[in-house]
Design an enzyme around this catalytic site. Structure first.
Site, PDB file in Angstrom:
ATOM      1  N   SER A 103      22.712  88.855 134.705  1.00  0.00           N
ATOM      2  CA  SER A 103      21.250  89.055 134.287  1.00  0.00           C
ATOM      3  C   SER A 103      21.185  90.094 134.382  1.00  0.00           C
ATOM      4  O   SER A 103      21.711  91.362 134.811  1.00  0.00           O
ATOM      5  CB  SER A 103      21.547  87.988 135.708  1.00  0.00           C
ATOM      6  OG  SER A 103      20.260  88.772 135.950  1.00  0.00           O
ATOM      7  N   TYR A 145      21.419  88.141 144.773  1.00  0.00           N
ATOM      8  CA  TYR A 145      22.562  87.375 143.185  1.00  0.00           C
ATOM      9  C   TYR A 145      22.690  88.557 142.657  1.00  0.00           C
ATOM     10  O   TYR A 145      23.279  88.361 141.818  1.00  0.00           O
ATOM     11  CB  TYR A 145      20.894  87.053 143.207  1.00  0.00           C
ATOM     12  CG  TYR A 145      21.207  86.568 141.683  1.00  0.00           C
ATOM     13  CD1 TYR A 145      21.409  85.321 141.548  1.00  0.00           C
ATOM     14  CD2 TYR A 145      20.112  87.085 140.977  1.00  0.00           C
ATOM     15  CE1 TYR A 145      21.463  85.266 139.988  1.00  0.00           C
ATOM     16  CE2 TYR A 145      19.902  86.365 139.291  1.00  0.00           C
ATOM     17  CZ  TYR A 145      20.818  85.285 138.822  1.00  0.00           C
ATOM     18  OH  TYR A 145      20.858  84.864 137.734  1.00  0.00           O
TER      19      TYR A 145
END
Length: 329
Positions: A130, A155
């Site tokens: 990501s 995350y």
């Protein structure tokens, strides 16, 4: 072992669904895996699976990858030549509220996938990372050579951990791995927790949309069909030994549109497509958020001829058409 039998994890999810469709359209056989959890409406995930179920060459297994024995059994049975690992607990903000879900899915689940690849002859693991790994990086555009050791959300920390875990397995066991740092993927069948969906849904319901940092943010919005083409081209391109990765067969790419869009411009496009004006609630910056994302994709352009092909106007139009069709708006 069949070269055409590909494991796509997270197949009921947004990106996994589109990647599976792309591979099936190319005549490949795909085994999709998902735990179909309730992070967002499982009915949407089931609807995606219903679409995939009409495609020749697709089969589905409902497995939680954090289940070590279940995942090991899957790999032992099929001995996948290629694995496209897209399953994860997504969402920056949710990671602040439910950290344990990220450890289970993104760390334990990924370790079990790595073990399956290691023990059963996988020739290429492609996995999702990501753009969040760049944290509050102020140097633009973001390059895979930039430091990524200051994540601003759990995350992001789990995604950075995935990159390190993959690197170590590649080094120790000669497992070819390719990591993809995705930049704000959007498009038809998108996730209900993503900004574009939240904006559209609130506008339709007559509710205010929440604009953090008073709307003064920029994102490298990347259309999902551009992403699927990248994955397809990378499947047969196993990375060579990489001097920047301790000579392991490991590679990282940014996957972005290489063109940040003003958030307020995107809101305006959604308003235009829906024919309605949004009520706007201006809010301060959220914990874990960043002001701007901007992908340097030169490596991807050079290695697989990647060129983002979908203007934001076209992409938003396609997304809203899909939203209208699914929710009968």
């Amino acid at each position: 072992m069949s070269d055409q039998e590909i494991l796509v994890t997270g197949a009921a999810g947004f990106i996994g669904f589109h990647v599976a469709r792309q591979l099936l359209a190319e005549g490949r056989r795909v085994i999709g895996v998902d735990n179909v959890n309730s992070y967002y409406d499982p009915a949407l995930k089931r609807a995606r699976l219903d679409v995939l179920g009409t495609e020749r060459g697709f089969s589905f297994r409902q497995i939680d990858l954090a289940d070590r024995s279940g995942t090991a059994g899957l790999f032992a049975q099929h001995r996948f030549a290629t694995v496209v690992h897209l399953a994860a607990q997504a969402g920056v903000r949710y990671s602040i509220e439910q950290p344990q879900a990220y450890v289970d899915a993104n760390l334990e689940g990924f370790l079990n996938v790595l073990e399956g690849c290691r023990h059963h002859g996988c020739r290429h693991l492609i996995y999702a990372s990501s753009s969040s790994v760049y944290g509050a990086n102020s140097k633009l555009p973001f390059s895979t050579k930039d430091r990524t050791d200051h994540p601003v959300s759990l995350y992001a920390a789990t995604k950075k951990s995935n990159e390190l875990m993959a690197q170590s397995y590649s080094h120790l066991y000669r497992l070819p791995v390719t990591g993809l740092r995705f930049f704000t993927i959007y498009g038809p069948w998108g996730r209900p927790d993503m900004a574009m969906f939240l904006f559209a849904d609130a506008i339709v319901r007559g509710e205010p949309i929440k604009l953090f940092n008073h709307g003064k943010m920029r994102r490298d919005f990347t259309y999902v069909d551009d992403v699927t083409r990248v994955v397809s081209r990378l499947i047969e391109r196993t990375p060579p030994d990489n001097p920047e990765a301790a000579n392991a067969p490991a590679k990282l790419y940014n996957v972005g549109n290489h063109r940040p869009e003003e958030l307020m411009h995107v809101v305006g496009l959604i308003e235009r497509e829906l024919g309605r004006t949004a009520r706007k609630e201006m809010l301060p910056m959220q914990p874990g958020d960043v002001l701007e994302t901007f992908a340097d994709v030169e490596d991807l352009m050079r290695d697989v001829g990647f060129s983002p092909a979908t203007p934001i106007e076209t992409g938003v139009g396609n997304f809203i058409a899909s939203y209208r069709a699914y929710y009968k708006v």
